[in-house]
Write a protein that holds these residues in place. Sequence first.
Motif, PDB file in Angstrom:
ATOM      1  N   GLN A  78      27.600  33.142 -23.234  1.00 19.48           N
ATOM      2  CA  GLN A  78      27.026  34.381 -23.757  1.00 19.48           C
ATOM      3  C   GLN A  78      26.653  34.204 -25.223  1.00 19.48           C
ATOM      4  O   GLN A  78      25.588  34.651 -25.661  1.00 19.48           O
ATOM      5  N   SER A  79      27.494  33.534 -25.976  1.00 16.32           N
ATOM      6  CA  SER A  79      27.213  33.280 -27.385  1.00 16.32           C
ATOM      7  C   SER A  79      25.969  32.402 -27.544  1.00 16.32           C
ATOM      8  O   SER A  79      25.099  32.685 -28.381  1.00 16.32           O
ATOM      9  N   LEU A  80      25.859  31.346 -26.739  1.00 17.20           N
ATOM     10  CA  LEU A  80      24.673  30.482 -26.771  1.00 17.20           C
ATOM     11  C   LEU A  80      23.423  31.271 -26.383  1.00 17.20           C
ATOM     12  O   LEU A  80      22.345  31.096 -26.968  1.00 17.20           O
ATOM     13  N   TRP A  81      23.566  32.139 -25.394  1.00 16.05           N
ATOM     14  CA  TRP A  81      22.451  32.960 -24.928  1.00 16.05           C
ATOM     15  C   TRP A  81      21.962  33.881 -26.044  1.00 16.05           C
ATOM     16  O   TRP A  81      20.765  33.987 -26.311  1.00 16.05           O
ATOM     17  N   GLN A  82      22.891  34.542 -26.725  1.00 13.03           N
ATOM     18  CA  GLN A  82      22.523  35.453 -27.819  1.00 13.03           C
ATOM     19  C   GLN A  82      21.850  34.683 -28.967  1.00 13.03           C
ATOM     20  O   GLN A  82      20.868  35.155 -29.542  1.00 13.03           O
ATOM     21  N   GLU A  83      22.376  33.492 -29.299  1.00  7.35           N
ATOM     22  CA  GLU A  83      21.755  32.644 -30.323  1.00  7.35           C
ATOM     23  C   GLU A  83      20.320  32.293 -29.934  1.00  7.35           C
ATOM     24  O   GLU A  83      19.421  32.306 -30.779  1.00  7.35           O
ATOM     25  N   ALA A  84      20.114  31.952 -28.677  1.00 10.42           N
ATOM     26  CA  ALA A  84      18.787  31.556 -28.205  1.00 10.42           C
ATOM     27  C   ALA A  84      17.801  32.723 -28.265  1.00 10.42           C
ATOM     28  O   ALA A  84      16.636  32.538 -28.620  1.00 10.42           O
ATOM     29  N   ILE A  85      18.258  33.918 -27.935  1.00  7.79           N
ATOM     30  CA  ILE A  85      17.385  35.091 -28.009  1.00  7.79           C
ATOM     31  C   ILE A  85      16.930  35.295 -29.456  1.00  7.79           C
ATOM     32  O   ILE A  85      15.747  35.534 -29.727  1.00  7.79           O
ATOM     33  N   LYS A  86      17.869  35.161 -30.401  1.00  8.91           N
ATOM     34  CA  LYS A  86      17.507  35.292 -31.816  1.00  8.91           C
ATOM     35  C   LYS A  86      16.528  34.189 -32.225  1.00  8.91           C
ATOM     36  O   LYS A  86      15.539  34.445 -32.906  1.00  8.91           O
ATOM     37  N   ARG A  87      16.802  32.975 -31.793  1.00  4.90           N
ATOM     38  CA  ARG A  87      15.975  31.829 -32.184  1.00  4.90           C
ATOM     39  C   ARG A  87      14.557  31.904 -31.607  1.00  4.90           C
ATOM     40  O   ARG A  87      13.589  31.606 -32.286  1.00  4.90           O
ATOM     41  N   TYR A  88      14.439  32.271 -30.334  1.00  4.49           N
ATOM     42  CA  TYR A  88      13.143  32.245 -29.659  1.00  4.49           C
ATOM     43  C   TYR A  88      12.448  33.601 -29.600  1.00  4.49           C
ATOM     44  O   TYR A  88      11.314  33.692 -29.165  1.00  4.49           O
ATOM     45  N   GLY A  89      13.142  34.681 -30.002  1.00  5.77           N
ATOM     46  CA  GLY A  89      12.489  35.974 -30.136  1.00  5.77           C
ATOM     47  C   GLY A  89      12.530  36.897 -28.937  1.00  5.77           C
ATOM     48  O   GLY A  89      12.220  38.070 -29.071  1.00  5.77           O
ATOM     49  N   SER A  90      12.887  36.401 -27.764  1.00  2.36           N
ATOM     50  CA  SER A  90      12.968  37.270 -26.589  1.00  2.36           C
ATOM     51  C   SER A  90      13.797  36.590 -25.510  1.00  2.36           C
ATOM     52  O   SER A  90      13.893  35.362 -25.476  1.00  2.36           O
ATOM     53  N   PRO A  91      14.376  37.390 -24.612  1.00  2.00           N
ATOM     54  CA  PRO A  91      15.130  36.798 -23.507  1.00  2.00           C
ATOM     55  C   PRO A  91      14.245  35.894 -22.629  1.00  2.00           C
ATOM     56  O   PRO A  91      14.693  34.866 -22.145  1.00  2.00           O
ATOM     57  N   GLU A  92      12.989  36.278 -22.463  1.00  2.00           N
ATOM     58  CA  GLU A  92      12.085  35.499 -21.618  1.00  2.00           C
ATOM     59  C   GLU A  92      11.850  34.108 -22.206  1.00  2.00           C
ATOM     60  O   GLU A  92      11.902  33.116 -21.486  1.00  2.00           O
ATOM     61  N   ARG A  93      11.601  34.033 -23.499  1.00  3.54           N
ATOM     62  CA  ARG A  93      11.373  32.735 -24.139  1.00  3.54           C
ATOM     63  C   ARG A  93      12.668  31.942 -24.248  1.00  3.54           C
ATOM     64  O   ARG A  93      12.675  30.731 -24.076  1.00  3.54           O
ATOM     65  N   ALA A  94      13.773  32.610 -24.508  1.00 11.99           N
ATOM     66  CA  ALA A  94      15.065  31.928 -24.617  1.00 11.99           C
ATOM     67  C   ALA A  94      15.467  31.303 -23.290  1.00 11.99           C
ATOM     68  O   ALA A  94      16.061  30.221 -23.248  1.00 11.99           O
ATOM     69  N   ALA A  95      15.114  31.970 -22.185  1.00  9.19           N
ATOM     70  CA  ALA A  95      15.523  31.502 -20.855  1.00  9.19           C
ATOM     71  C   ALA A  95      14.901  30.170 -20.461  1.00  9.19           C
ATOM     72  O   ALA A  95      15.361  29.534 -19.519  1.00  9.19           O
ATOM     73  N   TRP A  97      15.262  27.700 -22.269  1.00 12.77           N
ATOM     74  CA  TRP A  97      16.202  26.744 -22.856  1.00 12.77           C
ATOM     75  C   TRP A  97      17.661  27.067 -22.603  1.00 12.77           C
ATOM     76  O   TRP A  97      18.492  26.156 -22.542  1.00 12.77           O
ATOM     77  N   VAL A  98      18.005  28.311 -22.510  1.00  8.52           N
ATOM     78  CA  VAL A  98      19.403  28.723 -22.317  1.00  8.52           C
ATOM     79  C   VAL A  98      19.418  29.858 -21.305  1.00  8.52           C
ATOM     80  O   VAL A  98      18.633  30.790 -21.409  1.00  8.52           O
ATOM     81  N   LEU A  99      20.319  29.769 -20.358  1.00  8.35           N
ATOM     82  CA  LEU A  99      20.423  30.830 -19.363  1.00  8.35           C
ATOM     83  C   LEU A  99      21.586  31.757 -19.680  1.00  8.35           C
ATOM     84  O   LEU A  99      22.577  31.338 -20.285  1.00  8.35           O
ATOM     85  N   PRO A 100      21.486  33.003 -19.239  1.00  3.90           N
ATOM     86  CA  PRO A 100      22.634  33.899 -19.396  1.00  3.90           C
ATOM     87  C   PRO A 100      23.802  33.361 -18.565  1.00  3.90           C
ATOM     88  O   PRO A 100      23.596  32.597 -17.617  1.00  3.90           O
ATOM     89  N   PRO A 101      25.006  33.734 -18.923  1.00  4.96           N
ATOM     90  CA  PRO A 101      26.185  33.179 -18.252  1.00  4.96           C
ATOM     91  C   PRO A 101      26.165  33.257 -16.725  1.00  4.96           C
ATOM     92  O   PRO A 101      26.594  32.323 -16.048  1.00  4.96           O
ATOM     93  N   ALA A 102      25.667  34.337 -16.181  1.00  6.47           N
ATOM     94  CA  ALA A 102      25.668  34.509 -14.724  1.00  6.47           C
ATOM     95  C   ALA A 102      24.786  33.488 -14.003  1.00  6.47           C
ATOM     96  O   ALA A 102      24.951  33.271 -12.807  1.00  6.47           O
ATOM     97  N   LYS A 103      23.879  32.830 -14.726  1.00  6.06           N
ATOM     98  CA  LYS A 103      22.972  31.872 -14.105  1.00  6.06           C
ATOM     99  C   LYS A 103      23.165  30.436 -14.573  1.00  6.06           C
ATOM    100  O   LYS A 103      22.509  29.533 -14.070  1.00  6.06           O
ATOM    101  N   SER A 104      24.052  30.208 -15.516  1.00  2.71           N
ATOM    102  CA  SER A 104      24.228  28.880 -16.098  1.00  2.71           C
ATOM    103  C   SER A 104      25.000  27.927 -15.188  1.00  2.71           C
ATOM    104  O   SER A 104      26.067  28.257 -14.674  1.00  2.71           O
ATOM    105  N   GLN A 105      24.475  26.728 -15.040  1.00  5.02           N
ATOM    106  CA  GLN A 105      25.173  25.689 -14.271  1.00  5.02           C
ATOM    107  C   GLN A 105      26.446  25.241 -14.990  1.00  5.02           C
ATOM    108  O   GLN A 105      27.399  24.802 -14.351  1.00  5.02           O
ATOM    109  N   HIS A 106      26.475  25.349 -16.314  1.00 10.12           N
ATOM    110  CA  HIS A 106      27.685  24.982 -17.057  1.00 10.12           C
ATOM    111  C   HIS A 106      28.821  25.947 -16.733  1.00 10.12           C
ATOM    112  O   HIS A 106      29.961  25.526 -16.529  1.00 10.12           O
ATOM    113  N   VAL A 107      28.531  27.230 -16.672  1.00 13.44           N
ATOM    114  CA  VAL A 107      29.547  28.240 -16.350  1.00 13.44           C
ATOM    115  C   VAL A 107      30.003  28.076 -14.900  1.00 13.44           C
ATOM    116  O   VAL A 107      31.176  28.284 -14.582  1.00 13.44           O
TER     117      VAL A 107
END
Length: 183
Positions: A78-95, A97-107
Amino acid sequence: MRHQGPHQPPLPWATSHVTAPSSPSPREKSTPTRTPASAAPGFTSELRSAWARASQDAQAEGFTLRITSGYRTFNQQQSLWQEAIKRYGSPERAAAWVLPPAKSQHVQGIAVDVDHATAQWLNIHGARYKLCQSYLNEWWHFAYRSDAGRTCPVPQSNALTSSKLNSTQSPGPARSGTKDRRE
């Protein structure tokens, strides 16, 4: 196969759709390497077993497989996801590179990020262990693929295109390494 150092050319790729990254990922430079997936909490038994077999075979060839990032908790992702949204400007662009926790293979405990040399080894040998590169834009991200056969499935272009996949069907191999991706 012996480990090839930084002064030697990269190993040949196992598949034609894979291209060598021009440089190590930013995560590879700053993240200490860890190897024993068998000791890592959070991995599925399938990933743990596949990694152990691959590591043993690589070691027999004089090569050590290295993990730079593995299992992540919901909150870490979730922390990585929030960082990515800030970095890329939107959830769509962040996705991409980084997925929300419910969709991440790492989680889910089915993915690892690896160093450059390990990625090269896995692109050649990973299918026999069902360890496949997931995204074309992430040469370092590999996941356990229950559907892998003699070769790995074709990777998705990025995490955004794979977020519609069933979580058990983790995408295949990746190769570009132009951004710091943390799916």
